[in-house]
Design an enzyme around this catalytic site. Structure first.
Site, PDB file in Angstrom:
ATOM      1  N   ASP A  75    -117.537 -92.287  63.865  1.00  0.00           N
ATOM      2  CA  ASP A  75    -118.389 -92.131  65.051  1.00  0.00           C
ATOM      3  C   ASP A  75    -119.751 -92.805  64.897  1.00  0.00           C
ATOM      4  OD1 ASP A  75    -116.318 -90.626  65.958  1.00  0.00           O
ATOM      5  OD2 ASP A  75    -117.493 -88.847  66.446  1.00  0.00           O
ATOM      6  N   TYR A  77    -109.283 -78.890  51.873  1.00  0.00           N
ATOM      7  CA  TYR A  77    -109.770 -80.271  51.783  1.00  0.00           C
ATOM      8  C   TYR A  77    -110.623 -80.457  50.532  1.00  0.00           C
ATOM      9  CZ  TYR A  77    -108.117 -81.739  56.368  1.00  0.00           C
ATOM     10  OH  TYR A  77    -107.326 -82.096  57.422  1.00  0.00           O
ATOM     11  N   GLY A 112    -118.569 -84.591  82.411  1.00  0.00           N
ATOM     12  CA  GLY A 112    -117.279 -84.859  83.038  1.00  0.00           C
ATOM     13  C   GLY A 112    -116.305 -85.507  82.082  1.00  0.00           C
ATOM     14  N   CYS A 162    -112.035 -81.115  66.882  1.00  0.00           N
ATOM     15  CA  CYS A 162    -110.621 -81.089  67.271  1.00  0.00           C
ATOM     16  C   CYS A 162    -109.883 -79.804  66.922  1.00  0.00           C
ATOM     17  CB  CYS A 162    -109.869 -82.228  66.590  1.00  0.00           C
ATOM     18  SG  CYS A 162    -110.827 -83.677  66.162  1.00  0.00           S
ATOM     19  N   GLU A 206    -112.263 -79.853  78.469  1.00  0.00           N
ATOM     20  CA  GLU A 206    -111.495 -78.986  77.564  1.00  0.00           C
ATOM     21  C   GLU A 206    -112.119 -77.593  77.498  1.00  0.00           C
ATOM     22  OE1 GLU A 206    -109.560 -82.415  74.689  1.00  0.00           O
ATOM     23  OE2 GLU A 206    -111.369 -81.420  74.009  1.00  0.00           O
ATOM     24  N   CYS A 210    -114.471 -82.845  63.035  1.00  0.00           N
ATOM     25  CA  CYS A 210    -113.098 -82.564  63.473  1.00  0.00           C
ATOM     26  C   CYS A 210    -112.613 -81.195  63.018  1.00  0.00           C
ATOM     27  CB  CYS A 210    -112.169 -83.656  62.961  1.00  0.00           C
ATOM     28  SG  CYS A 210    -110.450 -83.326  63.323  1.00  0.00           S
ATOM     29  N   ALA A 231    -105.817 -88.028  74.070  1.00  0.00           N
ATOM     30  CA  ALA A 231    -105.451 -86.883  74.914  1.00  0.00           C
ATOM     31  C   ALA A 231    -106.697 -86.141  75.357  1.00  0.00           C
ATOM     32  CB  ALA A 231    -104.541 -85.938  74.144  1.00  0.00           C
ATOM     33  N   GLU A 262     -88.351 -87.408  80.530  1.00  0.00           N
ATOM     34  CA  GLU A 262     -87.301 -88.331  80.970  1.00  0.00           C
ATOM     35  C   GLU A 262     -87.784 -89.221  82.113  1.00  0.00           C
ATOM     36  OE1 GLU A 262     -83.766 -86.634  83.049  1.00  0.00           O
ATOM     37  OE2 GLU A 262     -84.846 -84.740  82.961  1.00  0.00           O
ATOM     38  N   LYS A 302    -111.227 -76.475  68.435  1.00  0.00           N
ATOM     39  CA  LYS A 302    -111.037 -76.670  69.882  1.00  0.00           C
ATOM     40  C   LYS A 302    -109.588 -76.431  70.284  1.00  0.00           C
ATOM     41  CE  LYS A 302    -109.627 -80.372  71.305  1.00  0.00           C
ATOM     42  NZ  LYS A 302    -110.197 -81.656  71.616  1.00  0.00           N
ATOM     43  N   TYR A 360    -114.153 -85.544  78.119  1.00  0.00           N
ATOM     44  CA  TYR A 360    -113.081 -84.683  77.616  1.00  0.00           C
ATOM     45  C   TYR A 360    -113.582 -83.368  77.042  1.00  0.00           C
ATOM     46  CZ  TYR A 360    -113.591 -85.968  72.628  1.00  0.00           C
ATOM     47  OH  TYR A 360    -114.043 -86.121  71.343  1.00  0.00           O
ATOM     48  N   GLU A 399    -122.155 -84.182  51.378  1.00  0.00           N
ATOM     49  CA  GLU A 399    -121.953 -83.518  52.674  1.00  0.00           C
ATOM     50  C   GLU A 399    -123.050 -82.483  52.847  1.00  0.00           C
ATOM     51  OE1 GLU A 399    -119.958 -83.601  55.588  1.00  0.00           O
ATOM     52  OE2 GLU A 399    -121.482 -82.092  55.994  1.00  0.00           O
ATOM     53  N   ARG A 427    -114.557 -90.332  83.509  1.00  0.00           N
ATOM     54  CA  ARG A 427    -114.896 -91.743  83.642  1.00  0.00           C
ATOM     55  C   ARG A 427    -114.174 -92.557  82.556  1.00  0.00           C
ATOM     56  NH1 ARG A 427    -119.440 -94.845  81.786  1.00  0.00           N
ATOM     57  NH2 ARG A 427    -120.195 -93.005  80.709  1.00  0.00           N
ATOM     58  N   ARG A 430    -122.683 -85.791  87.068  1.00  0.00           N
ATOM     59  CA  ARG A 430    -123.531 -86.669  87.893  1.00  0.00           C
ATOM     60  C   ARG A 430    -122.770 -87.831  88.536  1.00  0.00           C
ATOM     61  NH1 ARG A 430    -126.587 -90.186  83.162  1.00  0.00           N
ATOM     62  NH2 ARG A 430    -124.647 -90.785  82.212  1.00  0.00           N
ATOM     63  N   HIS A 442     -82.209 -85.211  79.214  1.00  0.00           N
ATOM     64  CA  HIS A 442     -82.267 -84.309  80.353  1.00  0.00           C
ATOM     65  C   HIS A 442     -81.981 -82.865  79.939  1.00  0.00           C
ATOM     66  CE1 HIS A 442     -81.936 -83.293  84.586  1.00  0.00           C
ATOM     67  NE2 HIS A 442     -80.807 -82.659  84.318  1.00  0.00           N
ATOM     68  N   THR A 483    -110.804 -88.910  65.623  1.00  0.00           N
ATOM     69  CA  THR A 483    -110.541 -88.643  64.211  1.00  0.00           C
ATOM     70  C   THR A 483    -109.566 -89.634  63.564  1.00  0.00           C
ATOM     71  OG1 THR A 483    -111.098 -86.341  64.428  1.00  0.00           O
ATOM     72  CG2 THR A 483    -109.594 -86.910  62.640  1.00  0.00           C
TER      73      THR A 483
HETATM   74  C1  LIG Z   1    -115.770 -80.571  70.483  1.00  0.00           C
HETATM   75  C2  LIG Z   1    -115.101 -81.813  69.946  1.00  0.00           C
HETATM   76  C3  LIG Z   1    -113.751 -81.974  70.081  1.00  0.00           C
HETATM   77  C4  LIG Z   1    -113.123 -83.110  69.595  1.00  0.00           C
HETATM   78  N1  LIG Z   1    -111.772 -83.226  69.757  1.00  0.00           N
HETATM   79  C5  LIG Z   1    -111.137 -84.312  69.277  1.00  0.00           C
HETATM   80  C6  LIG Z   1    -109.721 -84.427  69.393  1.00  0.00           C
HETATM   81  O1  LIG Z   1    -109.060 -83.570  69.963  1.00  0.00           O
HETATM   82  N2  LIG Z   1    -109.123 -85.512  68.837  1.00  0.00           N
HETATM   83  C7  LIG Z   1    -109.836 -86.500  68.198  1.00  0.00           C
HETATM   84  O2  LIG Z   1    -109.235 -87.462  67.691  1.00  0.00           O
HETATM   85  N3  LIG Z   1    -111.183 -86.418  68.091  1.00  0.00           N
HETATM   86  C8  LIG Z   1    -111.842 -85.350  68.605  1.00  0.00           C
HETATM   87  N4  LIG Z   1    -113.200 -85.248  68.458  1.00  0.00           N
HETATM   88  C9  LIG Z   1    -113.939 -86.362  67.818  1.00  0.00           C
HETATM   89  C10 LIG Z   1    -113.850 -86.278  66.301  1.00  0.00           C
HETATM   90  O3  LIG Z   1    -114.280 -85.022  65.871  1.00  0.00           O
HETATM   91  C11 LIG Z   1    -114.687 -87.383  65.674  1.00  0.00           C
HETATM   92  O4  LIG Z   1    -114.292 -88.625  66.203  1.00  0.00           O
HETATM   93  C12 LIG Z   1    -114.498 -87.422  64.160  1.00  0.00           C
HETATM   94  O5  LIG Z   1    -114.842 -86.195  63.572  1.00  0.00           O
HETATM   95  C13 LIG Z   1    -115.350 -88.545  63.567  1.00  0.00           C
HETATM   96  O6  LIG Z   1    -115.279 -88.513  62.175  1.00  0.00           O
HETATM   97  P1  LIG Z   1    -116.471 -89.092  61.286  1.00  0.00           P
HETATM   98  O7  LIG Z   1    -115.979 -89.038  59.879  1.00  0.00           O
HETATM   99  O8  LIG Z   1    -116.935 -90.364  61.829  1.00  0.00           O
HETATM  100  O9  LIG Z   1    -117.696 -88.078  61.482  1.00  0.00           O
HETATM  101  P2  LIG Z   1    -117.798 -86.505  61.403  1.00  0.00           P
HETATM  102  O10 LIG Z   1    -116.479 -85.854  61.463  1.00  0.00           O
HETATM  103  O11 LIG Z   1    -118.812 -86.107  62.420  1.00  0.00           O
HETATM  104  O12 LIG Z   1    -118.371 -86.238  59.953  1.00  0.00           O
HETATM  105  C14 LIG Z   1    -119.669 -86.576  59.594  1.00  0.00           C
HETATM  106  C15 LIG Z   1    -120.095 -85.651  58.482  1.00  0.00           C
HETATM  107  O13 LIG Z   1    -121.255 -86.162  57.877  1.00  0.00           O
HETATM  108  C16 LIG Z   1    -122.156 -85.093  57.597  1.00  0.00           C
HETATM  109  N5  LIG Z   1    -123.471 -85.701  57.542  1.00  0.00           N
HETATM  110  C17 LIG Z   1    -124.176 -86.282  58.552  1.00  0.00           C
HETATM  111  N6  LIG Z   1    -125.311 -86.832  58.073  1.00  0.00           N
HETATM  112  C18 LIG Z   1    -125.325 -86.609  56.741  1.00  0.00           C
HETATM  113  C19 LIG Z   1    -126.219 -86.968  55.688  1.00  0.00           C
HETATM  114  N7  LIG Z   1    -127.310 -87.691  55.920  1.00  0.00           N
HETATM  115  N8  LIG Z   1    -125.915 -86.551  54.450  1.00  0.00           N
HETATM  116  C20 LIG Z   1    -124.808 -85.833  54.191  1.00  0.00           C
HETATM  117  N9  LIG Z   1    -123.915 -85.491  55.132  1.00  0.00           N
HETATM  118  C21 LIG Z   1    -124.168 -85.882  56.404  1.00  0.00           C
HETATM  119  C22 LIG Z   1    -121.943 -84.123  58.741  1.00  0.00           C
HETATM  120  O14 LIG Z   1    -122.330 -82.822  58.381  1.00  0.00           O
HETATM  121  C23 LIG Z   1    -120.423 -84.246  58.957  1.00  0.00           C
HETATM  122  O15 LIG Z   1    -119.730 -83.310  58.174  1.00  0.00           O
HETATM  123  C24 LIG Z   1    -113.869 -84.107  68.923  1.00  0.00           C
HETATM  124  C25 LIG Z   1    -115.251 -83.943  68.762  1.00  0.00           C
HETATM  125  C26 LIG Z   1    -115.858 -82.816  69.270  1.00  0.00           C
HETATM  126  C27 LIG Z   1    -117.341 -82.653  69.097  1.00  0.00           C
END
Ligand SMILES: Cc1cc2nc3c(=O)[nH]c(=O)nc-3n(C[C@H](O)[C@H](O)[C@H](O)COP(=O)(O)OP(=O)(O)OC[C@H]3O[C@@H](n4cnc5c(N)ncnc54)[C@H](O)[C@@H]3O)c2cc1C
Length: 443
Positions: free
Chosen positions: A287, A82, A160, A31, A166, A26, A325, A425, A34, A162, A18, A189, A183, A420, A295
């Protein structure tokens, strides 16, 4: 984190690299922080509404540094928790960037090369700013929004989706004047048109200015403020300009090409249903694969990879009917198909819709309505989509998602006794088919 823990529990030797902070987007800047800011922003309405219920609330005030310091403390606590859970499970955490050197080797920042039977890429995504414009360096993304030194008084948010909405709700609830510029023709969307119309109507009623069909063309620094020029020629002044214009997969300089990992035009890693890339020893989840960027989806995918590789249980992830959501003001919770998607798919689509004033708003006098909409396959009677806008929408939709996922019919919803008096409901008391609200509004 989930993939690492489950693999370790199955007896695999696991290293997790990491480069920033354990917890990922997240926990650290997505998440969780936020939602904490969303909670903070909602107290304003509670204080205002209390008067109608007989409470005399003394003059209240808000302190941004207290909120952000408490939020940072909680995020640090989660990061430590964690880390401990992973280490307890036997995962070796290396705080370093890692890149793929070959199908079975990753290289760390200090040059050290680590060999493994399998490499799992879960590098997530990062904010993008769209086409380059003059002064773009003055704009912040959600990453920086969590660490502002003080609460801006006038915020301009471009986007536009989430994240834009938010943060619009957060800043407005905490007391800022907020303008959203997008835009496209309307915000959110991809969501159901009724939801889009309903959210926009209420955001505007709550004082958030929404400008559509327009985008930021230039940003100029003027002392501690910014002068923003829109594509339609209008000018706007703000002390914070935030872009929430999308996210791109973190694949830059990751060594993918050299290792033979296929990426799509948008940069995301292409995987099969078992999350395997074109290279048999390299998997990718979350992602960075740009399927459904949430997440719980990334977590499921991570667990599935570890079950497949180390649990002797080949596991796929079902990406249908995923509830989602938007913690905007008002809040949105949806699962399943929109009306437009259903009409394109089914021979006949039935729409059930209610828009009503929730009980809580009666004594408080708050100007708000809840929208509940069911999209039903008219041939099979299956509920194909459930869309809720209003207080508690996210909590409600998690429950409704079980029924939708199980294939419940409208008759099953009707057979369920109402609880109710609740807002929820209405989900089981919708009796009359209706025309679409967005269409009615347009007519
Ligand atoms: C502002 C915001 C609000 C959100 N709110 C929600 C929500 O309410 N509910 C929801 O379900 N989702 C939400 N999401 C989306 C959610 O955060 C992501 O879908 C989720 O974190 C994806 O998990 P991931 O493991 O794919 O990647 P990430 O959580 O992005 O983790 C990737 C990790 O890899 C590390 N990394 C990257 N490249 C390297 C590398 N080369 N070497 C070592 N480490 C590296 C990064 O530092 C990061 O810690 C939100 C996102 C944002 C930006």
């Amino acid at each position: 984190m989930r993939a690492a823990r489950i693999a370790a529990q199955h007896g695999a030797k696991v290293m997790l690299a990491e480069e920033y902070r354990v917890g990922g987007t997240c926990v650290i800047r997505g998440c969780v922080p936020k939602k904490l800011l969303v909670y903070a922003s909602r107290f304003r309405a509670e204080f205002e509404d209390a008067a109608g219920y007989g409470w005399d609330v003394p003059q209240w005030s808000f302190d941004w540094p207290t909120l952000t310091a408490n939020k940072d403390k909680e995020i640090a606590r989660l990061e430590a928790a964690y880390t401990m859970t992973l280490e307890k499970a036997g995962v070796t955490i290396v705080k370093s960037r890692a890149v793929v050197a070959d199908p079975q080797t990753v290289q760390l920042a200090d040059g050290k090369r680590v060999r493994a039977a399998y490499v799992l890429i879960a590098t997530g995504g990062a904010p993008t700013y769209g086409d380059p414009i003059p002064g773009i360096e003055h704009a912040i993304s959600s990453n920086e929004a969590f660490y502002l030194q003080k609460l801006p008084q006038h915020v301009l948010i471009q986007g536009g989706g989430y994240i834009a909405l938010e943060f619009a709700g957060i800043f407005a609830g905490l007391g800022a004047h907020v303008t959203v510029v997008y835009r496209g023709e309307n915000i959110l969307r991809g969501f159901d048109d009724d939801v889009r119309a309903h959210v926009r109507m209420h955001m505007e009623r709550h004082g958030i200015k929404v400008i559509t069909g327009c985008k930021v063309a230039a940003i100029e620094e003027m002392g501690s403020r910014y002068s923003v020029r829109f594509s339609n020629g209008f000018e706007h002044t703000a002390d914070c300009v935030m872009f929430a214009t999308g996210r791109a997969p973190n694949v830059a300089a990751l060594g993918l090409e050299g290792a033979g990992v296929e990426t799509a035009k948008t940069g995301h890693i292409v995987v099969d249903e078992y999350m395997r890339t074109r290279v048999p020893s390299i998997y990718a989840i979350g992602d960075v694969t740009n399927r459904i960027n949430l997440t719980p989806v990334a977590i499921r995918e991570g667990a599935a990879v570890s079950e497949t590789l180390f649990g002797a249980r080949p596991t796929k992830v079902d990406h249908t009917n995923i509830p989602t959501a938007v913690f905007s003001d008002p809040e949105v919770g949806v699962v399943g198909l929109t009306e437009v998607q259903a009409r394109a798919r089914f021979a006949r689509t039935d729409i059930y819709r209610a828009m009503f004033r929730p009980l809580k708003a009666t004594l408080s006098g708050r100007d708000m309505t809840v929208l509940i909409k069911l999209v039903v396959d008219g041939t099979t009677d299956r509920v194909a989509g459930c869309h809720i806008v209003g207080e508690g929408a996210a909590e409600m939709i998690q429950m409704a998602a079980i029924a939708v996922k199980m294939g419940a019919t409208k008759a099953d919803f009707d057979a369920t006794m109402a609880l109710h008096p609740t807002t929820a409901e209405e989900v089981v008391t919708l009796r009359t088919k209706s025309a679409s609200y967005a269409r009615e509004a347009a007519e």
